[in-house]
Design a protein around this motif. Structure first.
Motif, PDB file in Angstrom:
ATOM      1  N   ALA A 256      17.462  36.828  90.971  1.00 55.08           N
ATOM      2  CA  ALA A 256      17.599  38.042  90.168  1.00 55.08           C
ATOM      3  C   ALA A 256      16.288  38.465  89.514  1.00 55.08           C
ATOM      4  CB  ALA A 256      18.667  37.827  89.094  1.00 55.08           C
ATOM      5  N   LYS A 257      15.472  37.498  89.096  1.00 50.66           N
ATOM      6  CA  LYS A 257      14.283  37.815  88.293  1.00 50.66           C
ATOM      7  C   LYS A 257      12.976  37.598  89.029  1.00 50.66           C
ATOM      8  CE  LYS A 257      16.587  36.832  83.883  1.00 50.66           C
ATOM      9  NZ  LYS A 257      17.915  36.512  84.420  1.00 50.66           N
ATOM     10  N   GLY A 258      13.014  37.167  90.265  1.00 50.82           N
ATOM     11  CA  GLY A 258      11.789  36.943  91.021  1.00 50.82           C
ATOM     12  C   GLY A 258      11.301  35.516  90.843  1.00 50.82           C
ATOM     13  N   ILE A 259      10.437  35.323  89.861  1.00 46.41           N
ATOM     14  CA  ILE A 259       9.944  33.990  89.527  1.00 46.41           C
ATOM     15  C   ILE A 259      10.196  33.763  88.041  1.00 46.41           C
ATOM     16  CG2 ILE A 259       7.907  32.515  89.330  1.00 46.41           C
ATOM     17  CD1 ILE A 259       6.805  33.952  91.784  1.00 46.41           C
ATOM     18  N   LEU A 260      10.797  32.628  87.723  1.00 48.50           N
ATOM     19  CA  LEU A 260      11.175  32.323  86.345  1.00 48.50           C
ATOM     20  C   LEU A 260      10.459  31.055  85.895  1.00 48.50           C
ATOM     21  CD1 LEU A 260      13.053  33.037  83.908  1.00 48.50           C
ATOM     22  CD2 LEU A 260      14.731  31.478  84.925  1.00 48.50           C
ATOM     23  N   ALA A 261       9.850  31.122  84.726  1.00 48.49           N
ATOM     24  CA  ALA A 261       9.185  29.960  84.132  1.00 48.49           C
ATOM     25  C   ALA A 261       9.838  29.655  82.790  1.00 48.49           C
ATOM     26  CB  ALA A 261       7.696  30.233  83.932  1.00 48.49           C
ATOM     27  N   ARG A 262      10.265  28.410  82.620  1.00 44.26           N
ATOM     28  CA  ARG A 262      10.858  27.975  81.358  1.00 44.26           C
ATOM     29  C   ARG A 262       9.893  26.992  80.701  1.00 44.26           C
ATOM     30  NH1 ARG A 262      16.304  29.344  80.902  1.00 44.26           N
ATOM     31  NH2 ARG A 262      16.734  27.650  79.442  1.00 44.26           N
ATOM     32  N   MET A 263       9.476  27.305  79.475  1.00 45.88           N
ATOM     33  CA  MET A 263       8.417  26.560  78.802  1.00 45.88           C
ATOM     34  C   MET A 263       8.925  25.892  77.539  1.00 45.88           C
ATOM     35  SD  MET A 263       5.457  29.476  79.057  1.00 45.88           S
ATOM     36  CE  MET A 263       5.144  30.318  80.620  1.00 45.88           C
ATOM     37  N   THR A 264       8.549  24.638  77.353  1.00 47.91           N
ATOM     38  CA  THR A 264       8.811  23.924  76.107  1.00 47.91           C
ATOM     39  C   THR A 264       7.462  23.516  75.533  1.00 47.91           C
ATOM     40  OG1 THR A 264       9.077  21.853  77.353  1.00 47.91           O
ATOM     41  CG2 THR A 264      11.073  23.072  76.812  1.00 47.91           C
TER      42      THR A 264
ATOM     43  N   ARG B 125       8.526  23.042  67.726  1.00 49.14           N
ATOM     44  CA  ARG B 125       8.702  23.324  69.136  1.00 49.14           C
ATOM     45  C   ARG B 125       8.943  24.808  69.341  1.00 49.14           C
ATOM     46  NH1 ARG B 125      12.888  26.079  69.162  1.00 49.14           N
ATOM     47  NH2 ARG B 125      15.010  25.307  68.904  1.00 49.14           N
ATOM     48  N   SER B 126       8.438  25.310  70.455  1.00 45.87           N
ATOM     49  CA  SER B 126       8.614  26.706  70.826  1.00 45.87           C
ATOM     50  C   SER B 126       9.134  26.752  72.251  1.00 45.87           C
ATOM     51  CB  SER B 126       7.288  27.468  70.713  1.00 45.87           C
ATOM     52  OG  SER B 126       7.475  28.837  71.013  1.00 45.87           O
ATOM     53  N   LEU B 127      10.292  27.368  72.432  1.00 38.06           N
ATOM     54  CA  LEU B 127      10.916  27.472  73.742  1.00 38.06           C
ATOM     55  C   LEU B 127      10.771  28.896  74.259  1.00 38.06           C
ATOM     56  CD1 LEU B 127      14.260  25.592  72.966  1.00 38.06           C
ATOM     57  CD2 LEU B 127      12.076  24.614  73.716  1.00 38.06           C
ATOM     58  N   GLY B 128      10.530  29.029  75.538  1.00 39.86           N
ATOM     59  CA  GLY B 128      10.403  30.365  76.099  1.00 39.86           C
ATOM     60  C   GLY B 128      10.783  30.414  77.561  1.00 39.86           C
ATOM     61  N   ALA B 129      11.369  31.519  77.962  1.00 39.37           N
ATOM     62  CA  ALA B 129      11.655  31.773  79.376  1.00 39.37           C
ATOM     63  C   ALA B 129      11.024  33.113  79.727  1.00 39.37           C
ATOM     64  CB  ALA B 129      13.153  31.800  79.637  1.00 39.37           C
ATOM     65  N   LEU B 130      10.181  33.119  80.751  1.00 37.12           N
ATOM     66  CA  LEU B 130       9.497  34.325  81.188  1.00 37.12           C
ATOM     67  C   LEU B 130       9.707  34.520  82.682  1.00 37.12           C
ATOM     68  CD1 LEU B 130       7.445  32.810  78.942  1.00 37.12           C
ATOM     69  CD2 LEU B 130       6.212  34.935  79.282  1.00 37.12           C
ATOM     70  N   SER B 131       9.705  35.759  83.105  1.00 37.67           N
ATOM     71  CA  SER B 131       9.848  36.068  84.526  1.00 37.67           C
ATOM     72  C   SER B 131       8.761  37.047  84.940  1.00 37.67           C
ATOM     73  CB  SER B 131      11.229  36.674  84.805  1.00 37.67           C
ATOM     74  OG  SER B 131      11.380  37.915  84.129  1.00 37.67           O
ATOM     75  N   ILE B 132       8.494  37.073  86.245  1.00 39.21           N
ATOM     76  CA  ILE B 132       7.515  38.025  86.766  1.00 39.21           C
ATOM     77  C   ILE B 132       7.932  38.456  88.166  1.00 39.21           C
ATOM     78  CG2 ILE B 132       5.977  36.264  87.752  1.00 39.21           C
ATOM     79  CD1 ILE B 132       3.621  38.069  86.794  1.00 39.21           C
ATOM     80  N   ASP B 133       7.668  39.692  88.481  1.00 41.24           N
ATOM     81  CA  ASP B 133       7.949  40.220  89.810  1.00 41.24           C
ATOM     82  C   ASP B 133       6.909  39.665  90.791  1.00 41.24           C
ATOM     83  OD1 ASP B 133       9.095  42.085  91.767  1.00 41.24           O
ATOM     84  OD2 ASP B 133       7.177  43.123  91.575  1.00 41.24           O
ATOM     85  N   PRO B 134       7.329  39.097  91.906  1.00 34.85           N
ATOM     86  CA  PRO B 134       6.372  38.524  92.861  1.00 34.85           C
ATOM     87  C   PRO B 134       5.306  39.511  93.331  1.00 34.85           C
ATOM     88  CG  PRO B 134       8.586  37.798  93.391  1.00 34.85           C
ATOM     89  CD  PRO B 134       8.724  38.830  92.314  1.00 34.85           C
ATOM     90  N   ALA B 135       5.657  40.789  93.433  1.00 40.34           N
ATOM     91  CA  ALA B 135       4.685  41.785  93.879  1.00 40.34           C
ATOM     92  C   ALA B 135       3.540  41.920  92.877  1.00 40.34           C
ATOM     93  CB  ALA B 135       5.372  43.131  94.089  1.00 40.34           C
ATOM     94  N   THR B 136       3.861  41.841  91.591  1.00 40.79           N
ATOM     95  CA  THR B 136       2.831  41.903  90.557  1.00 40.79           C
ATOM     96  C   THR B 136       1.913  40.687  90.645  1.00 40.79           C
ATOM     97  OG1 THR B 136       4.273  43.146  89.059  1.00 40.79           O
ATOM     98  CG2 THR B 136       2.419  41.962  88.070  1.00 40.79           C
TER      99      THR B 136
END
Length: 261
Positions: free
Chosen positions: A185-193, A220-231
């Motif tokens: 759904a989101k292309g590429i997803l990165a989950r960071m702790t 602690r800082s939690l984050g989830a980021l996504s990016i479009d593969p074309a970008t």
């Protein structure tokens, strides 16, 4: 979607620390980009960040994400300085990723509570990572395997010496663990702790430190980021050119081999 011309200009104009400042951190061997294999789980140490790629993330995306993480880390370090509050560093780190086209799906920051006479950093981090990555099959296990390697393996291993040098600065520790997966759904997803440690005494190994409640804190800082593969594909050459001089000093592949009992 990010405007590519604006993003390319941002990459070009962003100031980074001098590459020579990291020469002493370079692994004696095994530094720089590895051969990426999309069919395998693969982990890298990038300065104070451990990034693990799940199977199915293409090789060119692994390279682009590695370079993006290095770019954001260097830019944040230049902006806030080496002795800043770790949470300010992570805020800057996230902001630079956003300029590259990453989108925030989740972000949450808090301080971990002490129980009894202190807090065992290693155990607390395991708990945070396990809970945050639980929805992704195999993600927590991949990160925890690297943590076990950092604890049990020969401390002269290139990825361990790099992580220890970049994650601890006198009485401040900052480090993070990131899991990257292909997402339909989101292309590429990165989950960071990400974790920030402020101690009364000098820190040598951030993961195996016992905090005393009168003198130390762990955030602690939690984050989830996504990016479009074309970008990511479009900006890959620009980011690569920007960080080329830093790869050898600040990237090392995690080679766990057989981890002893």
């Amino acid at each position: 979607m990010v405007d590519l011309a604006t993003a390319r200009n941002f990459i070009s104009l962003t100031d980074l620390p001098a590459a020579s400042a990291f020469a002493a951190d370079a692994p004696a061997s095994g530094g720089g980009l590895p051969d990426f294999d999309p069919t395998k789980e693969q982990s890298l140490v990038i300065g104070s960040d451990v990034i693990s790629f799940g199977t199915g993330v293409d090789a060119e995306f692994r390279q682009a994400i590695t370079d993006s993480a290095l770019f954001a880390q260097l830019a944040a370090l230049h902006k806030v300085g080496p002795n800043a509050d770790p949470m300010k560093f992570f805020d800057a780190y996230f902001s630079y990723l956003l300029q590259l086209g990453w989108l925030v799906q989740q972000r949450d920051t808090s301080e971990l509570e002490f129980k009894g006479g202190g807090l065992d950093v290693h155990q607390e981090i395991i708990g945070v990572i396990t809970a945050f990555l639980a929805p992704i099959a195999g993600a927590a296990q991949a990160i925890l395997a690297v943590m076990e390697g950092l604890r049990k393996m020969d401390q002269s291993q290139p990825f361990i010496t790099l992580f220890n040098k970049r994650s601890a600065r006198q009485k401040i520790g900052q480090f993070q663990f990131t899991y990257v997966q292909a997402d339909p759904a989101k292309g590429i997803l990165a989950r960071m702790t990400a974790f920030g440690l402020d101690a009364h005494n000098t820190i040598t190994q951030v993961l195996f430190f016992r905090l005393k409640n009168d003198y130390t804190s762990l955030q602690r800082s939690l984050g989830a980021l996504s990016i479009d593969p074309a970008t990511l594909t479009a900006l890959r050459p620009n980011i690569a050119a920007k960080v080329l001089a830093y790869r050898q000093s600040l990237i090392a592949e995690v080679d766990l081999g057989p981890v002893g009992p």
